[in-house]
Design a protein around this motif. Structure first.
Motif, short mmCIF file in Angstrom:
data_model
loop_
_atom_site.label_atom_id
_atom_site.label_comp_id
_atom_site.label_asym_id
_atom_site.label_seq_id
_atom_site.Cartn_x
_atom_site.Cartn_y
_atom_site.Cartn_z
N SER A 142 80.16 40.44 45.44
CA SER A 142 79.83 39.14 44.85
C SER A 142 81.03 38.18 44.92
O SER A 142 82.18 38.61 44.89
CB SER A 142 79.39 39.31 43.40
N LYS A 143 80.72 36.90 44.99
CA LYS A 143 81.77 35.88 45.16
C LYS A 143 81.50 34.70 44.23
O LYS A 143 80.39 34.43 43.84
CB LYS A 143 81.81 35.39 46.61
N ASN A 144 82.60 33.99 43.95
CA ASN A 144 82.54 32.71 43.21
C ASN A 144 81.74 32.78 41.91
O ASN A 144 80.78 32.03 41.75
CB ASN A 144 81.99 31.61 44.12
N PRO A 145 82.07 33.64 40.96
CA PRO A 145 83.23 34.53 40.98
C PRO A 145 82.89 35.92 41.50
O PRO A 145 81.71 36.28 41.60
CB PRO A 145 83.61 34.60 39.51
N ARG A 146 83.92 36.68 41.80
CA ARG A 146 83.74 38.10 42.05
C ARG A 146 83.54 38.76 40.69
O ARG A 146 84.41 38.73 39.84
CB ARG A 146 84.98 38.69 42.75
N THR A 147 82.38 39.34 40.49
CA THR A 147 81.99 39.77 39.15
C THR A 147 82.28 41.24 38.88
O THR A 147 82.51 42.03 39.80
CB THR A 147 80.50 39.49 38.91
N GLY A 148 82.26 41.61 37.60
CA GLY A 148 82.45 42.99 37.18
C GLY A 148 81.68 43.25 35.89
O GLY A 148 81.15 42.33 35.26
N TYR A 149 81.66 44.50 35.49
CA TYR A 149 80.91 44.94 34.32
C TYR A 149 81.87 45.11 33.14
O TYR A 149 82.85 45.85 33.24
CB TYR A 149 80.22 46.26 34.65
N VAL A 150 81.60 44.43 32.04
CA VAL A 150 82.54 44.42 30.92
C VAL A 150 82.75 45.80 30.31
O VAL A 150 83.83 46.08 29.78
CB VAL A 150 82.08 43.41 29.83
N ASN A 151 81.79 46.70 30.40
CA ASN A 151 82.00 48.05 29.89
C ASN A 151 82.90 48.88 30.81
O ASN A 151 83.30 49.98 30.43
CB ASN A 151 80.67 48.77 29.68
N TYR A 152 83.19 48.37 32.00
CA TYR A 152 84.22 48.96 32.86
C TYR A 152 85.45 48.04 32.78
O TYR A 152 85.90 47.49 33.78
CB TYR A 152 83.74 49.09 34.30
N ARG A 153 85.96 47.87 31.60
CA ARG A 153 87.02 46.91 31.32
C ARG A 153 88.17 47.03 32.34
O ARG A 153 88.61 48.13 32.65
CB ARG A 153 87.55 47.17 29.92
#
Length: 544
Positions: free
Chosen positions: A468-479
């Motif tokens: 993913s781009k703009n933004p490159r996203t992540g999962y908050v539970n994988y802090r």
């Protein structure tokens, strides 16, 4: 002036004498300032502990000199990276036994200027639930492990669960009440319910039922003023925020009312291993588009380790039907009936956690021991299938001595049927799968640390063009603090700086989270290195 003349020498001596006087004065001021700071810090700690002692039984209040302090601190610490001697430790640990203890911790903290960090299971990858990276900011730990009661109402398909319960304890209680009920959450049984729900929470049932947080009906929370609130009294904005907005930003959630889901009495699982020499690259590349499009009752993830890919499945149905489905939709995997195992849903939680369904269900009640490994993880969301040649190149990374694992969790199904703004968790429709980079090691020392951290970060960097781009996203539970962190020195966290990491976890929901924060905790009492900041000038902001 020539400093070699007597006049010049007298002037130089005078200047030197004056400089020494100024230096002595500055040193004295520095010593005075340091002593004042130390005295002030000690005074703050003493006042805070005195406040706590008036409201909390002595056996529930643990301070550094106490023999119980270190064992309790380590009891739910899951990462050796954060138990080193130099890590800032809490002034005290409050082992809450009831709601009033949590309220006292918050009120005393507010009164004496001591932040409170809250721990349920301790699985936060960056340890922020039980430590601070800033030694200048005193904090206390509020441990919720004793608030672990689970009350199941099978007739209503509902349950109340304390934040300190683990997923394993929740699963065990639900299955004991009914073989036809389940709860859709993660595969690791030692994860705390509180932290899991605060970040969204996905697992093997997500393609059928969505996130764990999607099934929260009510909650009991201690706010920044120490008040005890439920869904009615906290309001819908705050109730929205705690169901996926990350832990420790809005208050202390003590318990949750959950809607349980229906499952058949028999489900089917399988694990099929394919090595790199058995077309694993081809299968992973093909899996990317097949798995998210499978029927919602079928979850098929991939775990890649060394030179092998494991395809692990949970199907809410019988084996014969699953065999037909796999032959029609993913025949290249070569799944046959002998790969199937028909078990109960509760056995499937043991199967995914311990790689065997024959192990006793009581393993779900084991909360684990003190930390025995170092951990670093990162995550991505994949929206377009990653090309075959990229997957082929990852085998080189996975062959390294310090290599970790990759976990690919498929989305689609029920994950795409919920609006991105329904909860703070925005990663719904349009995502093929979540990709986790996970490294765990037991060797001590700087060299081991550097190698394993470099492996995770290096592979993550290589995958940048394909996620993913703009933004490159992540999962908050994988802090992941690599994404950015708050500066804790000021009184209120900077919204502008927090957006750097916040929009990667929450995308367009980050602004609304910050607006809720400004309404319920404008003084930013509940904060850590990645907590939600108050939105400046929130006046006039309208909730969705």
């Amino acid at each position: 002036m020539n400093m070699c003349t007597p006049q010049g020498q007298r002037l130089a001596a005078s200047n030197m004498s004056r400089s020494r006087a100024i230096l002595r004065l500055l040193l004295a001021l520095c010593i005075l300032s340091c002593n004042t700071s130390i005295s002030s810090s000690a005074s703050t700690a003493d006042a805070f502990l005195h406040c706590l002692a008036a409201a909390i039984p002595p056996h529930l209040l643990h301070t550094p000199p106490s023999p119980s302090y270190s064992p309790l601190l380590l009891s739910s610490a899951r990462n050796l990276r954060f138990v080193t001697p130099g890590t800032p430790r809490p002034l005290a640990i409050v082992a809450a036994g009831e709601a009033s203890h949590a309220q006292a911790a918050v009120r005393c903290g507010r009164l004496q200027g001591v932040r409170v960090r809250v721990r349920s299971g301790g699985h936060d990858y960056e340890g922020l639930s039980y430590l601070s990276l800033d030694p200048r900011e005193p904090f206390a730990l509020l441990d919720l492990a004793a608030l672990r009661a689970v009350r199941v109402d099978p007739a209503r398909a509902e349950a109340w669960v304390g934040s300190g319960a683990t997923l394993g304890e929740l699963y065990y209680a639900v299955a004991a009440a009914s073989r036809a009920l389940a709860f859709p959450a993660g595969v690791c049984p030692t994860v705390g319910v509180g932290g899991h729900l605060c970040g969204g929470g996905f697992g093997t049932l997500m393609r059928r039922y969505g996130l764990a947080a999607d099934h929260v009906l009510d909650a009991v929370l201690v706010d920044a003023s120490g008040r005890l609130l439920n869904r009615t009294t906290m309001g819908e904005d705050l109730f929205w925020a705690i169901r996926g907005g990350g832990g420790e930003s809005f208050g202390v959630v003590l318990s949750w009312k959950l809607r349980l889901v229906r499952v058949p009495e028999s489900v089917t699982v399988f694990t099929i291993r394919r090595s790199r020499n058995q077309s694993a690259t081809h299968l992973i590349a093909k899996w990317q588009e097949i798995a998210p499009a499978l029927p919602p009752d079928l979850y098929l993830r991939v775990v890649v380790h060394n030179q092998d890919a494991q395809f692990q499945s949970l199907f809410l149905g019988r084996c014969d039907r699953l065999v037909r489905l796999m032959r029609a939709r993913f025949s290249d995997l070569g799944m046959v009936r002998a790969d199937c195992e028909e078990i109960t849903w509760i056995q499937s939680t043991v199967y995914f956690a311990f790689r065997s369904s024959s192990k006793p269900l009581e393993l779900l009640l084991d909360r684990g021991t003190k930390p025995d490994s170092y951990v670093k993880a990162k995550s991505d969301y994949v929206q377009e299938a990653i090309p075959w040649h990229v997957w082929e190149s990852t085998w080189t990374w996975l062959a390294k001595q310090e290599a970790g694992i990759l976990i690919l969790d498929p989305y689609g199904g029920g994950m795409g049927s919920v609006a991105p703004s329904a909860t703070p968790f925005p990663h719904r429709k349009g995502n093929l799968y979540n990709l986790q980079y996970y490294s765990s090691w037991s060797e001590n020392g700087t060299d081991a640390f550097d190698k394993h951290m470099a492996w995770v970060r290096g592979l993550y960097k290589q995958m940048e063009p394909y996620v993913s781009k703009n933004p490159r996203t992540g999962y908050v539970n994988y802090r992941d603090l690599d994404l950015g962190r708050n500066e804790l020195g000021s009184n209120v966290t900077s919204y502008a700086k927090a957006r750097v990491w916040g929009e990667k976890y929450f995308k367009g929901n980050f602004e609304r989270l910050a607006a809720v924060k400004a309404m319920v905790d404008p003084g930013d009492f509940f904060r850590n290195e990645q907590s939600i900041p108050p939105l400046p000038a929130v006046k006039g902001w309208n909730s969705m």
